[in-house]
Write a protein that holds these residues in place. Sequence first.
Motif, PDB file in Angstrom:
ATOM      1  N   UNK A 181       0.795  -1.316  -0.022  1.00 23.78           N
ATOM      2  CA  UNK A 181      -0.020  -0.030   0.053  1.00 23.78           C
ATOM      3  C   UNK A 181       0.899   1.301  -0.191  1.00 23.78           C
ATOM      4  N   UNK A 182       2.020   1.321  -0.188  1.00 23.79           N
ATOM      5  CA  UNK A 182       3.000   2.291  -0.148  1.00 23.79           C
ATOM      6  C   UNK A 182       2.773   2.947   0.871  1.00 23.79           C
ATOM      7  N   UNK A 183       2.740   4.531   0.918  1.00 25.62           N
ATOM      8  CA  UNK A 183       2.557   5.367   2.099  1.00 25.62           C
ATOM      9  C   UNK A 183       1.424   5.259   3.040  1.00 25.62           C
ATOM     10  N   UNK A 184       0.450   4.434   2.757  1.00 28.74           N
ATOM     11  CA  UNK A 184      -0.705   4.318   3.527  1.00 28.74           C
ATOM     12  C   UNK A 184      -0.310   4.244   5.005  1.00 28.74           C
ATOM     13  N   UNK A 185      -1.234   4.941   5.881  1.00 27.56           N
ATOM     14  CA  UNK A 185      -0.941   4.948   7.215  1.00 27.56           C
ATOM     15  C   UNK A 185      -1.951   3.985   8.076  1.00 27.56           C
ATOM     16  N   UNK A 186      -1.696   3.562   9.381  1.00 26.69           N
ATOM     17  CA  UNK A 186      -2.675   2.834  10.049  1.00 26.69           C
ATOM     18  C   UNK A 186      -3.660   3.803  10.816  1.00 26.69           C
ATOM     19  N   UNK A 187      -4.905   3.332  10.715  1.00 29.38           N
ATOM     20  CA  UNK A 187      -5.833   3.728  11.383  1.00 29.38           C
ATOM     21  C   UNK A 187      -6.392   2.829  12.580  1.00 29.38           C
ATOM     22  N   UNK A 188      -6.763   3.137  13.779  1.00 34.51           N
ATOM     23  CA  UNK A 188      -7.312   2.107  14.628  1.00 34.51           C
ATOM     24  C   UNK A 188      -8.515   2.726  15.373  1.00 34.51           C
ATOM     25  N   UNK A 189      -9.406   1.759  16.043  1.00 31.09           N
ATOM     26  CA  UNK A 189     -10.227   1.974  16.989  1.00 31.09           C
ATOM     27  C   UNK A 189     -11.811   1.970  16.410  1.00 31.09           C
ATOM     28  N   UNK A 190     -12.041   2.094  15.128  1.00 28.92           N
ATOM     29  CA  UNK A 190     -13.553   2.002  14.877  1.00 28.92           C
ATOM     30  C   UNK A 190     -14.116   3.476  14.891  1.00 28.92           C
ATOM     31  N   UNK A 191     -15.427   3.531  14.256  1.00 24.86           N
ATOM     32  CA  UNK A 191     -15.854   4.624  14.204  1.00 24.86           C
ATOM     33  C   UNK A 191     -17.454   4.718  14.483  1.00 24.86           C
TER      34      UNK A 191
END
Length: 230
Positions: A181-191
């Motif tokens: 995914x290249x530069x994609x960053x991590x997201x956490x926690x749900x919304x």
Amino acid sequence: MDAGGGSGTVSVPPGRVTLTDRRTRRGWEVDVDSFLLSAHQVTRARYAQVVGDRSAGAREGRLPVEGVSWREAVRFCNALSRREGFSPAYLLRGDGEDDDVAWDTAADGYRLPTEAEWEHACRAGTSGPRYGPLDEIAWYRGNSGGRVHEVGGRRPNPWGLYDMLGNVWEWCWDVYDAEVYGAYRVLRGGGWFDEHWSCRASVRRRSHPSFRVDDVGFRLARSVPPGNAG
């Protein structure tokens, strides 16, 4: 540290966390040093105050800021650090959506938590997928009414951290999978818009660092100065 909107900060103890990735079916252990983490997600009012946006935050002050890209969150961290007399944690080369970002790990300023720090803090010594009954600890599709809610409206985890699950996803420092995914960053926690299965301590999501997503915000961390840990 009071960047979340009146919430203060929590001193997270050191520990070890096992991260897992459902897509690749792999797991890996990470040792986490003690660090500081805001008890609440950054609010719209606080974000507007720091970035100088007079049009935002006045009427919705305790709602978490949403639609902030990873790069904007990084720049906010540096701006707040300078404002409060700390050393900025991030070195930015360039001044735009494609700037290169390096983390100065010796700096004492505000920063995004690493993915391991985030999960360790979310679990707060618990071993299950969540630190409590979902309806009591999180705003998600089943109880949010289709909208975001003020920070701190659900029960905190055992370490006093609110909304670690639900309300808005949170940016982490880490690259998700550079090879794929290249530069994609991590997201956490749900919304607030997510089903229950996305609001678990182990769930990982990804997005490009320049994208603004309407259910994504962030929370602030700071490293513990040498000699003050423990």
